[in-house]
Design an enzyme around this catalytic site. Sequence first.
Site, mmCIF file in Angstrom:
data_model
loop_
_atom_site.group_PDB
_atom_site.id
_atom_site.type_symbol
_atom_site.label_atom_id
_atom_site.label_comp_id
_atom_site.label_asym_id
_atom_site.label_seq_id
_atom_site.Cartn_x
_atom_site.Cartn_y
_atom_site.Cartn_z
ATOM 1 N N LYS A 22 0.601 -0.955 -0.297
ATOM 2 C CA LYS A 22 -0.015 -0.389 0.124
ATOM 3 C C LYS A 22 1.127 1.324 0.132
ATOM 4 C CE LYS A 22 -1.897 1.900 4.160
ATOM 5 N NZ LYS A 22 -1.716 2.708 3.852
ATOM 6 N N ASN A 23 1.707 1.467 0.582
ATOM 7 C CA ASN A 23 2.622 2.378 1.138
ATOM 8 C C ASN A 23 3.703 2.512 0.276
ATOM 9 O OD1 ASN A 23 1.436 3.005 3.395
ATOM 10 N ND2 ASN A 23 2.806 2.734 4.659
ATOM 11 N N CYS A 116 -5.319 12.592 12.930
ATOM 12 C CA CYS A 116 -5.720 11.745 13.207
ATOM 13 C C CYS A 116 -5.650 10.945 14.385
ATOM 14 C CB CYS A 116 -4.625 11.032 11.606
ATOM 15 S SG CYS A 116 -4.020 9.509 11.883
ATOM 16 N N ARG A 121 -0.005 14.655 13.609
ATOM 17 C CA ARG A 121 0.422 14.403 11.747
ATOM 18 C C ARG A 121 0.697 15.507 10.952
ATOM 19 N NH1 ARG A 121 -1.060 8.365 10.037
ATOM 20 N NH2 ARG A 121 0.689 8.354 8.715
ATOM 21 N N PRO A 122 1.833 16.469 11.546
ATOM 22 C CA PRO A 122 1.465 17.357 10.216
ATOM 23 C C PRO A 122 1.443 17.503 9.329
ATOM 24 C CG PRO A 122 2.881 17.699 11.906
ATOM 25 C CD PRO A 122 2.033 16.606 12.648
ATOM 26 N N GLN A 125 6.780 19.470 7.242
ATOM 27 C CA GLN A 125 8.326 19.350 6.316
ATOM 28 C C GLN A 125 7.680 19.357 5.278
ATOM 29 O OE1 GLN A 125 11.413 19.245 8.421
ATOM 30 N NE2 GLN A 125 9.494 19.253 9.667
ATOM 31 N N ASP A 304 4.366 0.200 11.962
ATOM 32 C CA ASP A 304 3.481 -0.058 11.764
ATOM 33 C C ASP A 304 2.976 -1.819 11.709
ATOM 34 O OD1 ASP A 304 2.742 2.232 10.057
ATOM 35 O OD2 ASP A 304 2.824 1.469 8.659
ATOM 36 N N ILE A 326 6.706 6.919 16.962
ATOM 37 C CA ILE A 326 7.258 7.869 15.916
ATOM 38 C C ILE A 326 5.498 8.881 15.790
ATOM 39 C CG2 ILE A 326 6.679 7.590 13.085
ATOM 40 C CD1 ILE A 326 9.140 6.844 14.141
HETATM 41 C C1 UD1 Z 1 4.324 6.748 6.620
HETATM 42 C C2 UD1 Z 1 3.296 5.856 5.813
HETATM 43 C C3 UD1 Z 1 2.743 5.221 7.639
HETATM 44 C C4 UD1 Z 1 3.969 4.910 8.513
HETATM 45 C C5 UD1 Z 1 4.188 6.013 8.559
HETATM 46 C C6 UD1 Z 1 5.942 5.852 9.531
HETATM 47 C C7 UD1 Z 1 2.797 5.821 4.185
HETATM 48 C C8 UD1 Z 1 0.902 6.199 3.264
HETATM 49 N N1 UD1 Z 1 2.330 5.734 5.547
HETATM 50 O O1 UD1 Z 1 3.420 7.781 7.015
HETATM 51 O O2 UD1 Z 1 2.093 3.903 7.147
HETATM 52 O O3 UD1 Z 1 2.988 4.970 9.941
HETATM 53 O O4 UD1 Z 1 5.512 6.481 7.598
HETATM 54 O O5 UD1 Z 1 6.656 4.636 9.342
HETATM 55 O O6 UD1 Z 1 3.479 5.860 3.641
HETATM 56 N N2 UD1 Z 1 5.957 14.677 10.757
HETATM 57 C C9 UD1 Z 1 6.530 16.033 11.456
HETATM 58 N N3 UD1 Z 1 6.187 16.504 9.834
HETATM 59 C C10 UD1 Z 1 5.793 16.247 8.809
HETATM 60 C C11 UD1 Z 1 5.908 15.031 8.685
HETATM 61 C C12 UD1 Z 1 6.261 14.581 9.542
HETATM 62 O O7 UD1 Z 1 6.095 16.762 12.272
HETATM 63 O O8 UD1 Z 1 5.549 16.927 7.948
HETATM 64 C C13 UD1 Z 1 6.305 13.330 12.209
HETATM 65 C C14 UD1 Z 1 5.328 13.142 11.820
HETATM 66 O O9 UD1 Z 1 3.702 13.565 12.449
HETATM 67 C C15 UD1 Z 1 5.132 11.559 13.084
HETATM 68 C C16 UD1 Z 1 6.813 11.802 12.143
HETATM 69 O O10 UD1 Z 1 7.184 12.784 11.405
HETATM 70 O O11 UD1 Z 1 5.618 11.561 14.660
HETATM 71 C C17 UD1 Z 1 7.064 10.310 10.926
HETATM 72 O O12 UD1 Z 1 5.846 10.730 9.816
HETATM 73 P P1 UD1 Z 1 6.184 10.008 8.665
HETATM 74 O O13 UD1 Z 1 6.862 9.544 8.944
HETATM 75 O O14 UD1 Z 1 5.840 11.266 7.702
HETATM 76 O O15 UD1 Z 1 4.417 9.250 8.348
HETATM 77 P P2 UD1 Z 1 3.697 9.692 6.736
HETATM 78 O O16 UD1 Z 1 4.783 9.577 6.085
HETATM 79 O O17 UD1 Z 1 2.841 10.145 7.663
#
Ligand code: UD1
Length: 417
Positions: A22-23, A116, A121-122, A125, A304, A326
């Site tokens: 999926k990812n 969520c 989950r902002p 970045q 996950d 995370i």
């Molecule tokens: C992706 C996966 C999800 C997995 C996660 C961590 C997909 C579609 N989803 O989610 O299944 O659980 O990676 O492996 O691929 N963060 C910020 N600012 C940002 C981006 C992220 O603060 O702009 C924080 C998030 O809140 C979290 C951490 O960084 O605490 C990691 O998140 P991220 O790797 O971005 O997760 P997703 O990409 O949303």
Amino acid sequence: MQQLKINGGHRLVGEIRASGAKNATLPILAASLLTADDLVLHNVPDLADVRTMLKLLAGMGVKVQRAGTDVTLNASTVTSTIAPYDLVKTMRASVLTLCPLVARFGSADVSLPGGCAIGARPVDQHIRGLRQLGAKVEIDHGYVRATSSRLTGAHIVTDMVTVTGTENLVMAAVLADGCTVIENAAREPEVVDLCNCLSAMGARIQGAGTPVLYIEGVKQLHGAEHTVIADRIEAGSFFVASVVTQGDVLVTHCQPGHMEVVLDKLRRCGAQLDIGNDWVRVRMDGRPQPVSIRTVPHPGFPTDMQAQFMTLNCLATGTAHITETIFENRFMHVPELLRLGAHITIEGHTAIVEGVPELTGATIMATDLRASASLVIAALAAQGSSTVDRIYHLDRGYERMEDKLRQLGADIVRVDD
Ligand code: UD1
């Protein structure tokens, strides 16, 4: 609403095939926006999230043809660069359309996903990186509105390792003018799969799978054919199901090299593993030994798989510590596991799990995607019958999970509430 009825206590024995990841699929589908030619994909799983992404792209004018696990996309005529709230709120990964839209069409209006179940989950970045690449980005009425004539290469260092953040920024950089460096990049196999697909489309990317990506922008990308990697989280969930039911499960069409840390933990809990090029067999006799875990970005233990290993430890012969680093709220499965008779206490970001000899069936509620899997697995191991409610979460990320489980001998049916 649909539910799963499970009569637990049966050993899972047999063979199943892993689905496409999926990812990896979601960013690759979004990458179709980067070219006017056909993007032909194989091994695309039939999941609610994939259907949502296809609906989002179709709404933008992308032509989508689907036949089984093959999907062909053509974004030669894009009529809208808007990702509306209605779709984004059901699937955060919709934000992956932001950078491809700006990179190729010079504008995007993508709804902010909002909070969520597992954390805030902002997407700061994604936005900061896109600004560094020269786009004008503002937040307006809940939407990220981004415009740019042509993006220009930049040196980006993300504040934390972000999977979709890295993917989005790579999809901006491939069409930017000049070179981009992304430091602190995510190394997940799904990021590498996206980079491989983009390279097949003519992108120039080096360093995929390492913390530093070097991208030389090109004027345009062309069509390509790509096979999506196997879903390591789906495969891992079935391995855990084999362990807790003291079963013998062979998962074919998977990539063991993507799951080393998970396989190592399974070995440490006492499972017997046989590993081939594209298959893994997991056998278990007796109760597992406890295995403590700490979630970190790849190649560390994946968040996950945290909930599934929580279930495994619920039935272990001792006490394990599970630390989630995370996401700030990813223990929603704990109160449900308690209803099945588990012994778990939470101290900050750590769950202390004291194994019990058996769980007992009950009605439990799925709260998010991976939590749902952990509850189904727990119900398979529990004595007696369980009902798992709100399984729409499960359908977002597991393809025909109950069919695959039935194939392994599970007593599981889907019913309407
Ligand atoms: C992706 C996966 C999800 C997995 C996660 C961590 C997909 C579609 N989803 O989610 O299944 O659980 O990676 O492996 O691929 N963060 C910020 N600012 C940002 C981006 C992220 O603060 O702009 C924080 C998030 O809140 C979290 C951490 O960084 O605490 C990691 O998140 P991220 O790797 O971005 O997760 P997703 O990409 O949303």
